[in-house]
Scaffold this motif. Structure first.
Motif, PDB file in Angstrom:
ATOM      1  N   LEU A   1      16.137   5.472  12.157  1.00 53.28           N
ATOM      2  CA  LEU A   1      15.001   6.334  12.446  1.00 53.28           C
ATOM      3  C   LEU A   1      13.771   5.478  12.767  1.00 53.28           C
ATOM      4  O   LEU A   1      13.107   5.687  13.774  1.00 53.28           O
ATOM      5  N   LEU A   2      13.477   4.510  11.920  1.00 49.84           N
ATOM      6  CA  LEU A   2      12.379   3.575  12.151  1.00 49.84           C
ATOM      7  C   LEU A   2      12.677   2.308  11.367  1.00 49.84           C
ATOM      8  O   LEU A   2      13.170   2.368  10.235  1.00 49.84           O
ATOM      9  N   CYS A   3      12.376   1.157  11.976  1.00 49.92           N
ATOM     10  CA  CYS A   3      12.603  -0.111  11.278  1.00 49.92           C
ATOM     11  C   CYS A   3      11.556  -1.119  11.720  1.00 49.92           C
ATOM     12  O   CYS A   3      10.908  -0.960  12.761  1.00 49.92           O
ATOM     13  N   GLN A   4      11.421  -2.167  10.905  1.00 50.10           N
ATOM     14  CA  GLN A   4      10.523  -3.267  11.236  1.00 50.10           C
ATOM     15  C   GLN A   4      11.141  -4.560  10.731  1.00 50.10           C
ATOM     16  O   GLN A   4      11.628  -4.631   9.606  1.00 50.10           O
ATOM     17  N   GLY A   5      11.097  -5.596  11.577  1.00 51.31           N
ATOM     18  CA  GLY A   5      11.587  -6.904  11.170  1.00 51.31           C
ATOM     19  C   GLY A   5      12.991  -7.186  11.662  1.00 51.31           C
ATOM     20  O   GLY A   5      13.502  -6.545  12.596  1.00 51.31           O
ATOM     21  N   THR A   6      13.633  -8.165  10.997  1.00 49.25           N
ATOM     22  CA  THR A   6      14.942  -8.659  11.406  1.00 49.25           C
ATOM     23  C   THR A   6      15.751  -9.011  10.160  1.00 49.25           C
ATOM     24  O   THR A   6      15.349  -8.701   9.041  1.00 49.25           O
ATOM     25  N   ASN A   7      16.862  -9.717  10.382  1.00 50.20           N
ATOM     26  CA  ASN A   7      17.641 -10.144   9.225  1.00 50.20           C
ATOM     27  C   ASN A   7      16.928 -11.202   8.385  1.00 50.20           C
ATOM     28  O   ASN A   7      17.317 -11.487   7.259  1.00 50.20           O
TER      29      ASN A   7
ATOM     30  N   THR B   1      14.101  -0.864   6.836  1.00 50.44           N
ATOM     31  CA  THR B   1      14.712   0.073   7.778  1.00 50.44           C
ATOM     32  C   THR B   1      14.973   1.411   7.094  1.00 50.44           C
ATOM     33  O   THR B   1      15.376   1.471   5.928  1.00 50.44           O
ATOM     34  N   PHE B   2      14.729   2.496   7.826  1.00 48.73           N
ATOM     35  CA  PHE B   2      14.901   3.881   7.384  1.00 48.73           C
ATOM     36  C   PHE B   2      15.949   4.475   8.320  1.00 48.73           C
ATOM     37  O   PHE B   2      15.714   4.554   9.534  1.00 48.73           O
ATOM     38  N   TYR B   3      17.114   4.894   7.772  1.00 51.02           N
ATOM     39  CA  TYR B   3      18.230   5.212   8.657  1.00 51.02           C
ATOM     40  C   TYR B   3      19.175   6.239   8.039  1.00 51.02           C
ATOM     41  O   TYR B   3      19.078   6.590   6.857  1.00 51.02           O
ATOM     42  N   VAL B   4      20.078   6.706   8.879  1.00 48.72           N
ATOM     43  CA  VAL B   4      21.116   7.657   8.461  1.00 48.72           C
ATOM     44  C   VAL B   4      22.472   7.001   8.676  1.00 48.72           C
ATOM     45  O   VAL B   4      22.740   6.432   9.741  1.00 48.72           O
ATOM     46  N   LYS B   5      23.305   7.054   7.648  1.00 48.86           N
ATOM     47  CA  LYS B   5      24.668   6.525   7.766  1.00 48.86           C
ATOM     48  C   LYS B   5      25.584   7.324   6.844  1.00 48.86           C
ATOM     49  O   LYS B   5      25.188   7.702   5.733  1.00 48.86           O
ATOM     50  N   ASP B   6      26.807   7.571   7.330  1.00 52.56           N
ATOM     51  CA  ASP B   6      27.799   8.330   6.560  1.00 52.56           C
ATOM     52  C   ASP B   6      27.220   9.664   6.095  1.00 52.56           C
ATOM     53  O   ASP B   6      27.475  10.137   4.974  1.00 52.56           O
ATOM     54  N   ASN B   7      26.394  10.239   6.956  1.00 54.90           N
ATOM     55  CA  ASN B   7      25.794  11.553   6.719  1.00 54.90           C
ATOM     56  C   ASN B   7      24.860  11.567   5.507  1.00 54.90           C
ATOM     57  O   ASN B   7      24.602  12.633   4.923  1.00 54.90           O
ATOM     58  N   HIS B   8      24.330  10.378   5.148  1.00 59.32           N
ATOM     59  CA  HIS B   8      23.356  10.280   4.067  1.00 59.32           C
ATOM     60  C   HIS B   8      22.109   9.555   4.582  1.00 59.32           C
ATOM     61  O   HIS B   8      22.179   8.763   5.522  1.00 59.32           O
TER      62      HIS B   8
ATOM     63  N   ARG C   1       0.839  -1.192   0.000  1.00 60.29           N
ATOM     64  CA  ARG C   1       0.000   0.000   0.000  1.00 60.29           C
ATOM     65  C   ARG C   1       0.878   1.248   0.000  1.00 60.29           C
ATOM     66  O   ARG C   1       2.018   1.225   0.501  1.00 60.29           O
ATOM     67  N   PRO C   2       0.399   2.350  -0.545  1.00 61.77           N
ATOM     68  CA  PRO C   2       1.191   3.585  -0.470  1.00 61.77           C
ATOM     69  C   PRO C   2       1.340   4.035   0.973  1.00 61.77           C
ATOM     70  O   PRO C   2       0.389   3.960   1.758  1.00 61.77           O
ATOM     71  N   HIS C   3       2.525   4.482   1.309  1.00 64.32           N
ATOM     72  CA  HIS C   3       2.756   4.958   2.667  1.00 64.32           C
ATOM     73  C   HIS C   3       3.989   5.853   2.696  1.00 64.32           C
ATOM     74  O   HIS C   3       4.827   5.820   1.784  1.00 64.32           O
ATOM     75  N   SER C   4       4.056   6.647   3.742  1.00 63.01           N
ATOM     76  CA  SER C   4       5.227   7.503   3.940  1.00 63.01           C
ATOM     77  C   SER C   4       5.695   7.384   5.374  1.00 63.01           C
ATOM     78  O   SER C   4       4.915   7.074   6.287  1.00 63.01           O
ATOM     79  N   VAL C   5       6.993   7.633   5.559  1.00 57.36           N
ATOM     80  CA  VAL C   5       7.602   7.646   6.882  1.00 57.36           C
ATOM     81  C   VAL C   5       8.362   8.965   6.997  1.00 57.36           C
ATOM     82  O   VAL C   5       9.295   9.218   6.222  1.00 57.36           O
ATOM     83  N   THR C   6       7.959   9.806   7.944  1.00 59.89           N
ATOM     84  CA  THR C   6       8.561  11.135   8.078  1.00 59.89           C
ATOM     85  C   THR C   6       9.169  11.285   9.457  1.00 59.89           C
ATOM     86  O   THR C   6       8.476  11.130  10.474  1.00 59.89           O
ATOM     87  N   ALA C   7      10.466  11.596   9.490  1.00 62.51           N
ATOM     88  CA  ALA C   7      11.189  11.772  10.745  1.00 62.51           C
ATOM     89  C   ALA C   7      11.512  13.249  10.963  1.00 62.51           C
ATOM     90  O   ALA C   7      12.072  13.903  10.077  1.00 62.51           O
ATOM     91  N   ASP C   8      11.162  13.752  12.142  1.00 67.34           N
ATOM     92  CA  ASP C   8      11.485  15.118  12.545  1.00 67.34           C
ATOM     93  C   ASP C   8      12.765  15.049  13.360  1.00 67.34           C
ATOM     94  O   ASP C   8      12.760  14.565  14.510  1.00 67.34           O
ATOM     95  N   VAL C   9      13.905  15.499  12.770  1.00 70.19           N
ATOM     96  CA  VAL C   9      15.205  15.283  13.396  1.00 70.19           C
ATOM     97  C   VAL C   9      15.990  16.584  13.492  1.00 70.19           C
ATOM     98  O   VAL C   9      15.720  17.559  12.778  1.00 70.19           O
TER      99      VAL C   9
ATOM    100  N   ALA D   1      23.434  20.051   8.648  1.00 68.35           N
ATOM    101  CA  ALA D   1      23.145  20.210  10.069  1.00 68.35           C
ATOM    102  C   ALA D   1      21.855  21.005  10.251  1.00 68.35           C
ATOM    103  O   ALA D   1      21.429  21.750   9.366  1.00 68.35           O
ATOM    104  N   GLY D   2      21.224  20.806  11.409  1.00 69.29           N
ATOM    105  CA  GLY D   2      20.011  21.535  11.719  1.00 69.29           C
ATOM    106  C   GLY D   2      18.797  20.635  11.785  1.00 69.29           C
ATOM    107  O   GLY D   2      18.892  19.403  11.715  1.00 69.29           O
ATOM    108  N   ARG D   3      17.639  21.274  11.928  1.00 69.55           N
ATOM    109  CA  ARG D   3      16.397  20.514  12.064  1.00 69.55           C
ATOM    110  C   ARG D   3      15.779  20.296  10.685  1.00 69.55           C
ATOM    111  O   ARG D   3      15.642  21.243   9.903  1.00 69.55           O
ATOM    112  N   HIS D   4      15.395  19.049  10.413  1.00 67.75           N
ATOM    113  CA  HIS D   4      14.911  18.687   9.085  1.00 67.75           C
ATOM    114  C   HIS D   4      13.792  17.656   9.167  1.00 67.75           C
ATOM    115  O   HIS D   4      13.663  16.928  10.158  1.00 67.75           O
ATOM    116  N   ALA D   5      13.019  17.622   8.091  1.00 72.27           N
ATOM    117  CA  ALA D   5      12.027  16.569   7.895  1.00 72.27           C
ATOM    118  C   ALA D   5      12.604  15.583   6.888  1.00 72.27           C
ATOM    119  O   ALA D   5      12.805  15.924   5.718  1.00 72.27           O
ATOM    120  N   LEU D   6      12.900  14.375   7.365  1.00 71.91           N
ATOM    121  CA  LEU D   6      13.453  13.330   6.504  1.00 71.91           C
ATOM    122  C   LEU D   6      12.325  12.354   6.188  1.00 71.91           C
ATOM    123  O   LEU D   6      11.639  11.860   7.092  1.00 71.91           O
TER     124      LEU D   6
END
Length: 786
Positions: free
Chosen positions: A641-647, A652-659, A622-630, A682-687
């Motif tokens: 930021l948010l994840c579901q499940g395992t290996n 998973t929705f995440y930040v790594k190496d500044n990306h 289904r269409p969906h969005s995940v929005t993080a206020d960081v 840097a600063g406050r953003h909606a990801l």
């Protein structure tokens, strides 16, 4: 010891002291603390999961279980104990002494319906043994698998009244659901989630952790009140899938199952005769039509199946080892001789691995089975943290030797289980076999009998229902004592049976096996079906002479069969068995009352507990969005930021190496990954992550909706990929977590828990569009988690 300078009185009695105008002309008295009768035995119940009649060493198995064997050698082995054929129903019987339909536990709680015998909520008038023994001065501990609470009640929103602490256990450590990873378990301590104390790389395994916790609970109380008895309900996840065990334990069995399941049955049955567990003239049940002959498999298929059984055997031996540590602890502390120990499995061995087994049950749930070649490529990983494995049902059939069939069915392979009793101070007999008929509803009455305790009339002000079981304590030192349990009904998904005075009638649904069945498992039973079943499909066995149900006597003893059918209906009327319901899909799809209304927007905050899959937003197909206020500090940040499940599968929705990154793990087979083309300022953003389906799912082929996956920073598109398919049905385990990835990593791109190092104010999941559900696949998932 000097006499106290005060008197005591029982709560509810009038105050026996003197109350004057001042204390110098008064005398005190105190409410009497609840104390156990001096010398009362401890009670230890060990409930294994999906362990078949022919899988303990002391029941003839080639699997090594020296500690369980020692309990049998120092106590009693019962050859005629019965269960309900399923997990939650059996466990409800063990703790209440009432039949499973009377407990509202016709099946697992995920399949509850709106009838008294089926609603999945054990009524408070059916008190637990823990609640009973609390009234008599016992400490009460629950360690391990629970699965006696509706799945929608497992979140931090509760309600908690049917969690272990709500049903008379003073302390709890374990997991609430039907199964969990042994390497990365979903742990609950008392009424809150906790993370495991170590990693698999550091030597962590759930069974060892549970044994340690059980010993610490006992030790904590004994250092203060050494004479206070305890009741420990110890329920390891073993040997339920996933069959997880350190490799060295599986390697102990290298090559020992290469001759296959047919040979296993022959050896085990011969050993059972030698041990006296079955009569010398007993006949083994015939070859199951659903199980291929071992020699018909290709060499590669035999190699894979043999390794899967080696892993299972290592898992059971490993479990036995840690049970042995618990027993040794009781011996060292001087408690063993006066501890009444009962060991049982909740049902027969499980066939939920399918005909060929699997390295990852999630593939089975999502209609995405791997090929033999893909399974063989992972053969050395079986049992380890990267798998979620289950053996083929040929080993299930062998594990229930000498009986026919398996878990979920009411032939003896589903309902006849190993049962041991050990109590040196209370039982004179050593190493003897008892063949009296018994059922797990008899365990509570037996405990109360040996303790000299009457079932309570009320618990917390609730009038109690009568116990349905009867004590078998009279058999402890009298092998010739007759059973006092003469009649027992069975029903599981419309599969029915009844035992009465050595006779057994069975009415299989959808048929005696899958090959010969005219219906599919989970089909509903109509009134026309029921009339036909009752008229033509009941089978009759004289199990007093034919323990493995090999000779159907329905034709030659028609009057006896009619008597047995009528008796089944009498019992069904007593215990809320009606209406007879063979369905699974319909139960799964049924809307049930929830604690909150359904919605399309969910907001999460870091530091909160993992959200169980049953109440997490259902984003698949289904269409969906995940929005993080960081807020990203000047030096950058990283983490989930948010994840579901395992290996085994998840996203998973995440930040790594500044990306910014998003990864979708398709049943541990394919990883769809997208990263932002530019770094995070840097600063406050909606990801934001968005998924827009671009086609319909092909659930039958194991493919969820294809779609466009896009990443945004403050509304600006910074990355996208086309995902040709996604996970179609579910993640299992499927908890959702904000701000970290506990357990195993959804993606190999990071190491868990990978907590977010910036400031995470909130994460919002927003959904729109119709949810596409494949109920048959979800049915398989729920059934496999029993």
């Amino acid at each position: 010891m000097s006499q106290p300078s005060w008197s005591e009185y029982k709560p509810g009695q009038s105050f026996p002291g003197v109350i004057g105008r001042t204390t110098d002309e008064s005398s005190p008295a105190w409410p009497q603390p609840v104390r156990a009768v001096p010398g009362s035995p401890n009670v230890l119940m060990i409930v294994l999961d999906d362990t078949g009649y022919g899988q303990f060493g002391c029941y003839g198995s080639p699997i090594e279980t020296p500690n369980l064997d020692a309990l049998a050698a120092g106590g009693l082995l019962y050859s005629n104990m019965h269960t309900t054929a399923l997990c939650s129903p059996s466990r409800s019987c063990v703790v209440t002494g009432r039949n499973h339909h009377a407990n509202g536990m016709a099946a697992i709680t995920e399949l509850a319906t709106g009838y008294p015998g089926y609603n999945g909520q054990i009524p408070f008038e059916n008190g637990f043994l823990s609640e009973m023994l609390l009234q008599h001065g016992y400490n009460t501990y629950m360690v391990g698998k629970w699965h006696l609470v509706p799945s929608e009640h497992e979140s931090a929103a509760g309600p908690y009244d049917r969690w272990p602490l709500g049903r008379g256990f003073e302390r709890f450590y374990g997991f609430l659901g039907g199964d969990t990873s042994q390497w990365y378990p979903d742990l609950v301590y008392d009424n809150h989630q906790v993370e495991q104390p170590a990693t698999p790389e550091e030597g962590y395994h759930l069974t060892e952790d549970l044994a340690e916790r059980a010993m610490s609970f006992i030790a904590d109380a004994k250092q203060v009140a050494p004479d206070k008895p305890f009741y420990l309900h110890f329920c390891p996840g073993a040997t339920h899938a996933p069959h997880h065990v350190p490799k060295e334990w599986a390697d102990r069995y290298r090559g020992r199952f290469d001759d296959g399941w047919d040979a296993y049955r022959e050896r085990t049955f011969a050993r059972q005769k030698q041990l006296g567990i079955v009569p010398p003239d007993a006949q083994i049940s015939p070859h199951d039509p659903d199980v291929p002959a071992w020699e018909s498999l290709s060499p590669d298929a035999r190699r894979l199946a043999a390794r899967m059984m080696e892993v299972f055997a290592g898992f059971l031996s490993h479990t036995d080892h840690h049970i042995g540590r618990l027993i040794d602890f009781l011996k060292e502390t001087g408690e063993l001789d006066n501890t009444l120990i009962m060991v049982v499995s909740d049902n027969g061995a499980s066939a939920e691995g399918g005909a060929s087994g699997t390295t990852n049950e999630l593939q089975f749930f999502n209609n995405a089975p791997e090929s033999l070649e893909e399974s063989l490529a992972r053969i050395d990983e079986l049992g380890g943290p990267e798998t979620f494995n289950h053996y083929p049902w040929g080993w299930t059939w062998a594990g229930n030797t000498p009986f026919r069939r398996w878990k979920r069915e009411t032939y003896r392979g589903g309902v006849s289980d190993p049962f041991l009793v050990h109590w040196p101070r209370g039982i004179q007999a050593r190493g003897e076999i008892r063949d009296q008929f018994a059922h797990i509803i008899d365990m509570v009455p037996t405990v109360l009998d040996v303790l000299g305790i009457e079932p309570p009339a009320t618990i917390r002000g609730v009038t109690q229902s009568p116990l349905h079981g009867v004590s078998f304590a009279h058999t402890f030192d009298d092998p010739a004592a007759p059973t006092r349990h003469r009649t027992q009904y069975y029903e599981m998904f419309g599969h029915r049976a009844i035992d009465h005075d050595g006779w057994r009638a069975v009415c299989p649904w959808p048929g005696p096996n899958f090959t010969e069945a005219e219906h599919a498992f989970g089909d509903p039973i109509t009134m026309a079906d029921l009339d036909d079943l009752d008229a033509h499909h009941w089978e009759l066995y004289h199990v007093a002479e034919d323990v493995a149900e090999t000779r159907n006597l329905a034709e030659e003893h028609r009057s006896k069969l009619i008597e047995m059918i009528a008796l089944w209906y009498v019992e069904a009327g007593k215990y809320n068995v009606l209406p007879i319901d063979g369905s699974v899909l319909q139960r799964l799809m049924l809307e049930r009352p929830q604690i909150t209304e359904d919605r399309t927007s969910y907001t999460f905050r870091t530091g909160t507990q993992v959200l169980p899959a049953a109440v997490a937003p259902r984003v698949l197909n289904r269409p969906h969005s995940v929005t993080a206020d960081v807020e990203i500090p000047s030096g950058g940040a990283e983490g989930v930021l948010l994840c579901q499940g395992t290996n085994a599968g998840g996203w998973t929705f995440y930040v790594k190496d500044n990306h910014l990154h998003y990864a979708h793990n398709y049943v541990h087979r394919t990883l769809h990954h997208v990263a932002s083309a530019e770094p995070l300022p840097a600063g406050r953003h909606a990801l934001r992550f968005e998924f827009e389906p671009t086609g319909a799912p092909d659930i039958a082929a194991g493919k969820g909706s294809p779609g466009l996956a896009q990443l945004y920073i403050d509304g600006r598109l910074v990355g996208e990929i086309d995902m040709p398919f996604t996970t179609p049905v579910a993640f299992n385990p499927g908890g959702m977590c904000c701000g970290a990835n506990p357990g195993s990593a959804v993606t190999p791109d990071y190491r868990t828990p990978f907590r977010f190092t910036g400031t995470l104010h909130s994460v919002t999941v927003d959904m729109s569009g119709d949810l596409i559900v494949d109920a048959p696949s979800e049915m398989r998932m729920h059934m496999a988690r029993q």
